[in-house]
Write an enzyme that holds these catalytic residues in place. Structure first.
Site, mmCIF file in Angstrom:
data_model
loop_
_atom_site.group_PDB
_atom_site.id
_atom_site.type_symbol
_atom_site.label_atom_id
_atom_site.label_comp_id
_atom_site.label_asym_id
_atom_site.label_seq_id
_atom_site.Cartn_x
_atom_site.Cartn_y
_atom_site.Cartn_z
ATOM 1 N N PHE A 141 0.805 -1.231 0.000
ATOM 2 C CA PHE A 141 0.000 0.000 0.000
ATOM 3 C C PHE A 141 0.833 1.273 0.000
ATOM 4 C CE2 PHE A 141 0.928 -0.106 4.543
ATOM 5 C CZ PHE A 141 1.089 1.242 4.829
ATOM 6 N N LYS A 175 -1.316 -7.374 -9.280
ATOM 7 C CA LYS A 175 -2.269 -7.417 -8.157
ATOM 8 C C LYS A 175 -1.862 -6.283 -7.208
ATOM 9 C CE LYS A 175 -3.071 -8.391 -4.365
ATOM 10 N NZ LYS A 175 -3.460 -7.363 -3.376
ATOM 11 N N GLU A 213 -4.942 -3.866 -2.027
ATOM 12 C CA GLU A 213 -6.394 -3.650 -1.972
ATOM 13 C C GLU A 213 -6.731 -2.391 -1.163
ATOM 14 O OE1 GLU A 213 -4.600 -5.725 -0.386
ATOM 15 O OE2 GLU A 213 -5.429 -6.367 1.533
ATOM 16 N N SER A 231 5.337 -6.967 3.158
ATOM 17 C CA SER A 231 5.881 -7.333 4.471
ATOM 18 C C SER A 231 6.686 -8.634 4.402
ATOM 19 C CB SER A 231 4.730 -7.504 5.466
ATOM 20 O OG SER A 231 3.920 -8.590 5.050
ATOM 21 N N CYS A 252 9.506 1.704 3.293
ATOM 22 C CA CYS A 252 10.389 0.582 3.635
ATOM 23 C C CYS A 252 11.813 1.063 3.843
ATOM 24 C CB CYS A 252 10.368 -0.468 2.548
ATOM 25 S SG CYS A 252 11.121 0.115 1.033
ATOM 26 N N GLU A 277 9.194 -4.061 12.991
ATOM 27 C CA GLU A 277 9.033 -2.922 12.084
ATOM 28 C C GLU A 277 7.766 -2.180 12.517
ATOM 29 O OE1 GLU A 277 7.953 -3.825 7.995
ATOM 30 O OE2 GLU A 277 9.125 -2.119 7.282
HETATM 31 P P1 NAD Z 1 1.568 -6.643 3.008
HETATM 32 O O1 NAD Z 1 2.592 -7.704 3.032
HETATM 33 O O2 NAD Z 1 0.490 -6.666 4.018
HETATM 34 O O3 NAD Z 1 0.817 -6.626 1.584
HETATM 35 C C1 NAD Z 1 1.557 -6.753 0.386
HETATM 36 C C2 NAD Z 1 0.692 -7.477 -0.641
HETATM 37 O O4 NAD Z 1 0.404 -8.787 -0.169
HETATM 38 C C3 NAD Z 1 -0.641 -6.789 -0.888
HETATM 39 O O5 NAD Z 1 -0.910 -6.793 -2.265
HETATM 40 C C4 NAD Z 1 -1.636 -7.642 -0.117
HETATM 41 O O6 NAD Z 1 -2.910 -7.692 -0.704
HETATM 42 C C5 NAD Z 1 -1.006 -9.023 -0.127
HETATM 43 N N1 NAD Z 1 -1.330 -9.792 1.071
HETATM 44 C C6 NAD Z 1 -1.629 -9.316 2.313
HETATM 45 N N2 NAD Z 1 -1.837 -10.340 3.169
HETATM 46 C C7 NAD Z 1 -1.661 -11.481 2.468
HETATM 47 C C8 NAD Z 1 -1.732 -12.860 2.808
HETATM 48 N N3 NAD Z 1 -2.027 -13.272 4.039
HETATM 49 N N4 NAD Z 1 -1.470 -13.774 1.845
HETATM 50 C C9 NAD Z 1 -1.159 -13.395 0.591
HETATM 51 N N5 NAD Z 1 -1.092 -12.070 0.218
HETATM 52 C C10 NAD Z 1 -1.334 -11.139 1.135
HETATM 53 O O7 NAD Z 1 2.362 -5.244 3.035
HETATM 54 P P2 NAD Z 1 1.771 -3.780 3.176
HETATM 55 O O8 NAD Z 1 1.257 -3.586 4.564
HETATM 56 O O9 NAD Z 1 0.871 -3.474 2.054
HETATM 57 O O10 NAD Z 1 3.108 -2.906 2.975
HETATM 58 C C11 NAD Z 1 3.991 -2.585 4.008
HETATM 59 C C12 NAD Z 1 5.137 -3.549 4.074
HETATM 60 O O11 NAD Z 1 5.803 -3.581 2.814
HETATM 61 C C13 NAD Z 1 6.211 -3.123 5.067
HETATM 62 O O12 NAD Z 1 6.684 -4.267 5.739
HETATM 63 C C14 NAD Z 1 7.305 -2.515 4.208
HETATM 64 O O13 NAD Z 1 8.603 -2.543 4.773
HETATM 65 C C15 NAD Z 1 7.211 -3.392 3.012
HETATM 66 N N6 NAD Z 1 7.798 -2.739 1.848
HETATM 67 C C16 NAD Z 1 9.010 -3.173 1.421
HETATM 68 C C17 NAD Z 1 9.620 -2.541 0.357
HETATM 69 C C18 NAD Z 1 10.971 -2.995 -0.119
HETATM 70 O O14 NAD Z 1 11.349 -2.610 -1.225
HETATM 71 N N7 NAD Z 1 11.711 -3.773 0.635
HETATM 72 C C19 NAD Z 1 8.994 -1.469 -0.281
HETATM 73 C C20 NAD Z 1 7.734 -1.073 0.189
HETATM 74 C C21 NAD Z 1 7.143 -1.716 1.262
#
Ligand code: NAD
Length: 505
Positions: free
Chosen positions: A157, A181, A184, A234, A289, A390
């Site tokens: 997000f 994808k 959401e 994440s 991140c 985090e």
């Molecule tokens: P998230 O992991 O919750 O969601 C990422 C994606 O996974 C979304 O599209 C979501 O719909 C999907 N998702 C969520 N739960 C899921 C599940 N149980 N099973 C399968 N798919 C699922 O992450 P977020 O909260 O949207 O973003 C923040 C996180 O992203 C932080 O940890 C941040 O550090 C990380 N991030 C990392 C980078 C990087 O380049 N290392 C860059 C941006 C964000």
């Protein structure tokens, strides 16, 4: 919140085969403005059949797209970058409404993605093979970097413009077709970017979008036609995606969570360092991140805490679209609750609350937003929850070290390796840091060292799974299969007889 599709809010369409279509699902989630709680739209949790339709459309389009001349592919991205520039204000406003960050930062989010689009337009110089002449008598060997087929991207997000643009432009420019994808929580700006890509000339089926969460992500991981997945999000979800998709035989890259430390040496320029730390800790409400979430104050820099706190108090908390806002709302009520709880836990575990942002001063009309103001916890140590987890909110943890060696040892002992920075005026200290630190992206007096697309994003250790990073040169290898051709052309009838050895003659 997943609800039955009963409300009147507009729906976010799927993009399949070049058409924007309404999902047939019965499950929809609200997209909520985090500054006002207004429902902006509803996003579908697409069905597995819809995921399959998107993949089939991409597979069909691949048959012709993979052979599209380089110049034709390049010109689409030249046009696309122009369209993004022309729509910059509209994209930023949409992004701020659904994500919360300030308008200026939203433009930055779009711009950092636009740079990848510009890079994709130069694909002719990037997707080059190698040739060795006369590797044996009359034999040449050369490589072709060929597209894989249908690739997929799953995005978080926090950068709903930049991170999708890390993925599909480079995948498509290298000759693949794509299923995206988006998060959401804020898919609207991503959708608008995909519409502009179609307007720029990306043919039907080359770029497809499905919406959803766990079920859709699992369907992507399992789909036999998808060859590669790029994930950003994440550590918990990224680890799951990496394992599940790898098991299904796919190439996978996962950029994941972080705990980025900035080391402050006492010889650093105090005012510039404090400005850099606060911008990197509290910008985007800490939801980056590459945010600096721990500052390690070395030696006499430990006396800078009052100056840090005083400056942090001057940051203005409010709606992202209000003039003068420095720190916008967190993405959701749940995120606010989590960050607030972690601050409380930090205090219970012995950290000193040097600045409390849990009840920030807000302009009138802001009561509904998910606001946490800049928060500073001092005396933070490994083993405390606020250090080990985090937080992903506007919370700066201050740790202490006697020497640069001690600071380096602390960072290298932390499992994450996304980014780090050192602030100093000593070239020798900076070089030692650069050499000895075990983190994939290093800033020297630069707080958020996200590389421009001439390079690749190169997080490391627990912040990454897979060996090649998104965008830049590395991603060309991620999205292509190297085919090595060894060729001989007979120009006379002289035969050397049957050769039963491994050697080429
Ligand atoms: P998230 O992991 O919750 O969601 C990422 C994606 O996974 C979304 O599209 C979501 O719909 C999907 N998702 C969520 N739960 C899921 C599940 N149980 N099973 C399968 N798919 C699922 O992450 P977020 O909260 O949207 O973003 C923040 C996180 O992203 C932080 O940890 C941040 O550090 C990380 N991030 C990392 C980078 C990087 O380049 N290392 C860059 C941006 C964000």
């Amino acid at each position: 919140m997943t609800t039955a599709h009963t409300a009147t809010a507009p729906f976010v369409p799927l993009l399949i085969g070049g058409r924007l279509i309404e999902s047939q699902t019965t499950h929809w989630t609200d997209i909520v403005n985090p500054a006002t709680q207004q429902v902006l739209a509803r996003v579908p949790m697409a069905t597995v059949a819809e995921v399959d339709a998107a993949v089939q459309s991409a597979a069909e389009a691949f048959k012709t797209w993979r052979k599209t001349p380089i110049g034709q592919r390049s010109r689409i991205f030249l046009k696309y970058q122009q369209l993004i520039r022309e729509h910059m204000k509209e994209l930023a406003a949409m992004l701020t409404a659904e994500q919360g960050k300030t308008l200026a930062d939203a433009e930055g989010d779009v711009f950092r993605g636009l740079e990848v689009v510009e890079h994709a337009a130069g694909i002719g110089n990037l997707q080059l093979g190698e040739l060795a002449n006369n590797v044996a008598g009359g034999v040449d060997t050369y490589t072709l970097l060929q597209p894989l087929g249908v690739c997929a991207g799953i995005t978080p997000f926090n950068f709903p413009a930049m991170i999708p643009l890390w993925m599909f432009p480079m995948a498509i420019a290298t000759g693949n077709t794509f299923v995206l994808k988006p998060s959401e929580q804020d898919p609207m700006v991503t959708m608008r970017l995909c519409e502009l890509a179609m307007e720029a000339g990306v043919p039907p089926g080359v770029l497809n979008v499905v919406h959803g969460a766990e079920e859709v992500v699992n369907a992507i991981c399992d789909h036999p036609t998808i060859k590669a997945i790029s994930f950003v999000g994440s550590t918990r979800v990224g680890t799951h995606v990496y394992q599940r998709a790898s098991l299904a035989g796919k190439r996978v890259q996962c950029m994941m969570g972080a705990k980025n430390h900035a080391v402050v040496l006492p010889d650093a320029h105090q005012e510039q360092t404090i400005n850099a730390l606060l911008g990197a800790a509290f910008g985007a409400a800490g939801q980056r991140c590459m945010a600096v979430s721990v500052a390690v104050l070395v030696g006499a820099a430990r006396q800078w805490v009052p100056a840090l706190v005083e400056k942090a108090k001057t940051l203005k908390v409010g709606a992202g679209d209000a003039a003068g806002t420095d720190v916008g709302p967190l993405i959701s009520c749940a995120a606010k609750e989590r960050v607030t709880r972690l601050i409380g836990r930090g205090i219970e575990e012995g950290a000193r609350l040097a600045l409390d942002g849990r009840q920030p001063t807000l302009a009138s009309g802001c009561a509904e937003g998910n606001y946490v103001g800049p928060t500073i916890l001092a005396g933070v140590k490994p083993g405390m929850s606020v250090y080990d987890e985090e937080i992903f909110g506007p919370v700066l943890c201050l740790a202490e070290a006697e020497t640069l060696d001690d600071a380096i040892a602390m960072i290298n002992a932390n499992p994450n390796g996304n980014g780090t920075a050192v602030f100093t005026q000593s070239g020798a200290a900076a070089r030692k840091f650069q050499e000895e630190i075990d983190v994939g992206q290093v800033g020297i007096n630069v707080p958020i060292p996200v590389p421009v697309p001439l390079f690749s994003f190169s997080g490391s250790r627990a912040s990454k799974l897979g060996d090649l990073g998104p965008y830049g040169k590395q991603v060309v290898l991620f999205y292509t299969q190297t085919k090595t051709v060894t060729a001989r052309w007979f120009d006379d009838d002289t035969s050397g007889g049957v050769n039963t050895t491994i050697s080429l003659k």
